[in-house]
Structures are given as structure tokens and as C-alpha cells.
Design a protein around this motif. Structure first.
Motif, short mmCIF file in Angstrom:
data_model
loop_
_atom_site.label_atom_id
_atom_site.label_comp_id
_atom_site.label_asym_id
_atom_site.label_seq_id
_atom_site.Cartn_x
_atom_site.Cartn_y
_atom_site.Cartn_z
N TRP A 12 0.84 -1.26 0.08
CA TRP A 12 -0.05 0.03 -0.04
C TRP A 12 0.95 1.35 0.09
N CYS A 183 -4.58 4.56 -1.15
CA CYS A 183 -3.67 3.42 -0.91
C CYS A 183 -2.95 3.73 0.52
N ARG A 186 -4.99 2.68 3.42
CA ARG A 186 -4.92 1.28 3.73
C ARG A 186 -3.80 0.68 4.42
#
Length: 406
Positions: A12, A183, A186
Motif C-alpha cells: 500500500w 492507498c 489502507r
């Protein structure tokens, strides 16, 4: 003991880095071309690099202190969302044909202000996501991904989109920043907890801790000096490169994006060579080689009479840049205590990226009084001066071995 974050956290972080770099790469082409469409004065065009570098002088140290206080992945996704708003506003102004040079400079300043937080948070976050012995490889992949998207795909796509519509690359930048924010959100929460409020001092005091620690460490202090000189060379080069491309090399706007992409290809090649060169030459020789290669390739770019030769020079410069950046970041992560990493990173960014406004003004002034080739020649000279400092660099590999024993 808190369990280490899952390995997917690095994926991520890589995705967020690539997305943010893609957005920066799109603006790397779009913003200079937007300004060059309104003026060909090199001094005015160089103000874009001033606007992009000034936030590091104003906020760089504070950014490092803040990311050592806050959850670093939260800093990243919230900052990216704020930058989405800036990109959207700029895209609307371009569509309405209201994007003056002043407004473009303001947008560049705001986007770079957000980058002070992200570029302090991401390197400080990485050591919590991978094992210590994997840092060099993890940094190499991050830099390669950032270069591939930010200096290859982004600029070339930005040039192609600009040819169809001036607003298109700015809109694409907005989408890239949204992807980066998603991203970052996460990434697992860091295992390095922020200090409790009762233990906190002022931002200025905490930022000063990072500066003092960096100044007291001989090896990192020497690398910071080299970073200043090499970053100044880059600042001079970027300030005049778009005018050099359009007026000296006689390329269309898309050609500027292509040249930046060639530089990125060299950077990716450098990422593939870094581990091998590091093993065979050692850290000190690799750092010196990168500065020497930078001096030679920038000098060749100043004299290159054709786009093909200029592209070859930029390819070599990409190799040199990747070699330096990967090793410098890895060394900093190896030698810096975790609780100071955000602040020491911001101190590096302050002296490195913060020198860009001064260097850009120097490049723009020289190009205005003489020509862009002379300005680029000065950038080559700065790299050569860095080589002199690196001759006296302490043995880095020994310092890292000692730090791993502690």
C-alpha cells in the motif's frame, strides 16, 4: 511486544508513492508548459521552481516534527486529499482560461507544501513495514516506482495530454492523488506510537532536536552537504530545462515530456544497478560515482547540439540520481533512531529541496543574462564541487555495521 505490521502494508505504501509521483510527474510537464505558453522569460519560468521549493524552507522542519507526533499514514492520506482540492481548483481555472502565471505559482506552492508532510512521513514509515536488512531493496523499489510513474509515465502522459487540452494533465493529476490517498489509508497503523501530550515540547524545540542530531553525526552531515550541492544543481537545471528544450533544442512541448521520460528510464536502470554496484564498490565509492556521473552528464547536456545527445545525457543523469537517492535514504534510515527519523528526514529535505528556490533563481538569472547552456554548465560545476566533499566522507559501511550492533 507489538506485532509487526503485515507485509501488505509495504504494497500500500508503494501504491501511494506511485500514485503521488504520477501526479507530480503530470504537473512536472503541465505547469512549466502552462507558464511557457504565457512567457518565454527564463527568470519568470524559474519562479515555478522557487514556488515548489519555498515550502521546504518555510515548513520543512515543522513537517518532520509533526509526522513524529502523528500517525504517519493518516498524515499521508489526509494531505493527499487536500492536494486533490488544489489540483481540482487549478484544473477549473485552466478550463476557464483564468490560470495566470501568479495563480499557477500559488498552486505549485500549495502542492509542494503538502509534499513536505508526505515526503517526511513516507520514509519514516517504511522501517516499520519491512525488516532492517530489507531497507535498501525496499527503498530501491519505492524509488524505481516513483521514478517510473513520476518521471517516465507522468511527464510523457502529461505532454501528450497537454497537446490535446491544457487542462487534461491537471485533471489526470487529480485522479492520481485520489488513488494515492486511497492507498495510504489502507496502510496498517504504525507500531511507533506518538509521544504522549505531556511529554511534548513545542514544534520548534522538537524540530531542533532533529537538526542538532544531524549536525552532530559526521557521516550524515557530510552526506547532507553533498545533497545540498547536488540538489542545487538539479534546481538550476530544472529552472531552465523547459526553455532549453523549446528554444535551444527546438523541440515541441511533447518533446519536453519525452526528455523527462528518458531521464526516468535512466533512473529505473539505476535502480536495477544500485544493489550490484553497492556490493562491488561499497557505499562511499557509489556515492562518489553518482556525483561524478552527474557532473559529466549535466555538462554533456549543456553542450549537446541535438535532442538525441541530450536524451543520452539525461539517461545518464537518471542513473546518477537514482544511485544517490537510494543510498542516501537507506543510510539515513540505518543510522537514525526511529523516534527522530521524521525530523532528521525533514532536516535533509530542508537543506536538500530547500536550496532549490535559490538555485532556480540563479539558473533563471544566468539564462536571462546569457543563455540556458551556461546555466546548465553551472549545474555541472556544482556536482563537481560535491565530488570534492565526498572524497573526505567517513567510511559509511563501518558506521552502519556499528549501528546494527547497537
Amino acid at each position: 511486544m507489538t506485532a509487526p505490521p503485515p507485509r501488505r502494508g509495504y504494497g500500500w505504501l508503494l501504491g501511494s508513492t506511485v500514485g503521488a509521483a504520477m501526479g507530480d510527474g503530470l504537473s512536472m510537464t503541465a505547469l512549466p508548459l502552462l507558464i511557457a505558453s504565457q512567457t518565454r522569460d527564463p527568470l519568470v519560468v524559474s519562479l515555478l521552481q522557487v514556488a515548489s521549493g519555498l515550502p521546504w524552507l518555510l515548513f520543512g522542519l515543522a513537517a518532520g516534527a509533526l509526522v513524529d507526533r502523528w500517525d504517519r499514514r493518516t498524515v499521508m492520506w489526509r494531505t493527499d486529499l487536500a492536494r486533490v482540492g488544489v489540483a481540482l481548483a487549478l484544473g477549473l481555472l485552466v478550463v476557464l482560461d483564468r490560470a495566470s502565471v501568479a495563480l499557477i505559482l500559488v498552486a505549485a506552492f500549495l502542492l509542494a507544501s503538502g509534499a513536505t508532510l508526505i515526503r517526511s512521513a513516507a520514509p519514516a514509515l517504511l522501517p516499520t513495514l519491512v525488516e532492517r536488512e530489507d531497507l535498501a531493496a525496499a527503498n530501491g523499489r519505492l524509488h524505481a516506482g516513483a521514478m517510473l510513474s513520476g518521471s517516465f509515465a507522468g511527464p510523457s502522459l502529461g505532454g501528450a495530454l497537454y497537446a490535446t487540452s491544457a487542462a487534461s494533465p491537471v485533471i489526470a493529476q487529480t485522479l492520481s492523488l485520489i488513488f494515492s490517498a486511497l492507498c495510504a489509508a489502507r496502510i496498517p497503523k504504525t507500531t511507533t506510537a506518538p509521544s504522549p501530550p505531556r511529554d511534548r515540547r513545542s514544534i520548534r524545540q522538537e524540530a531542533a532536536d532533529g537538526v542538532r542530531w544531524l549536525a552532530s553525526h559526521r557521516a550524515l552531515r557530510s552526506i547532507a552537504t553533498g545533497t545540498v550541492l547536488l540538489s542545487a544543481a538539479t534546481g538550476v537545471l530544472l529552472a531552465v530545462l523547459v526553455i532549453h528544450t523549446l528554444d535551444f533544442l527546438r523541440l515541441p512541448p511533447t518533446g519536453y515530456g519525452i526528455l523527462i521520460s528518458v531521464y526516468a528510464i535512466g533512473s529505473v536502470a539505476g535502480s536495477l544497478l544500485t544493489s550490484r554496484l553497492h556490493r562491488s564498490l561499497g557505499t562511499n565509492r557509489c556515492l562518489l560515482a553518482s556525483a561524478l556521473l552527474g557532473a559529466v552528464t549535466i555538462g554533456a547536456l549543456a553542450l549537446a547540439p541535438t535532442p538525441i545527445l541530450a536524451g543520452c545525457a539525461l539517461f545518464g543523469l537518471g542513473v546518477a540520481t537514482m544511485l544517490w537517492n537510494t543510498l542516501a535514504v537507506t543510510i539515513r534510515q540505518e543510522l537514525t533512531p526511529r523516534h527522530l527519523l521524521g525530523r532528521v528526514t525533514s532536516a535533509f529535505n530542508l537543506v536538500g529541496i530547500g536550496v532549490s528556490p535559490i538555485a532556480a533563481l540563479l539558473g533563471g538569472l544566468i539564462a536571462s543574462l546569457a543563455n540556458t547552456s551556461l546555466a546548465i554548465g553551472v549545474a555541472s560545476l556544482l556536482c563537481a564541487i560535491a565530488c570534492v566533499f565526498l572524497w573526505r566522507l567517513p567510511e559509511i559501511d563501518q558506521a552502519i555495521a556499528a549501528a546494527r550492533k547497537d
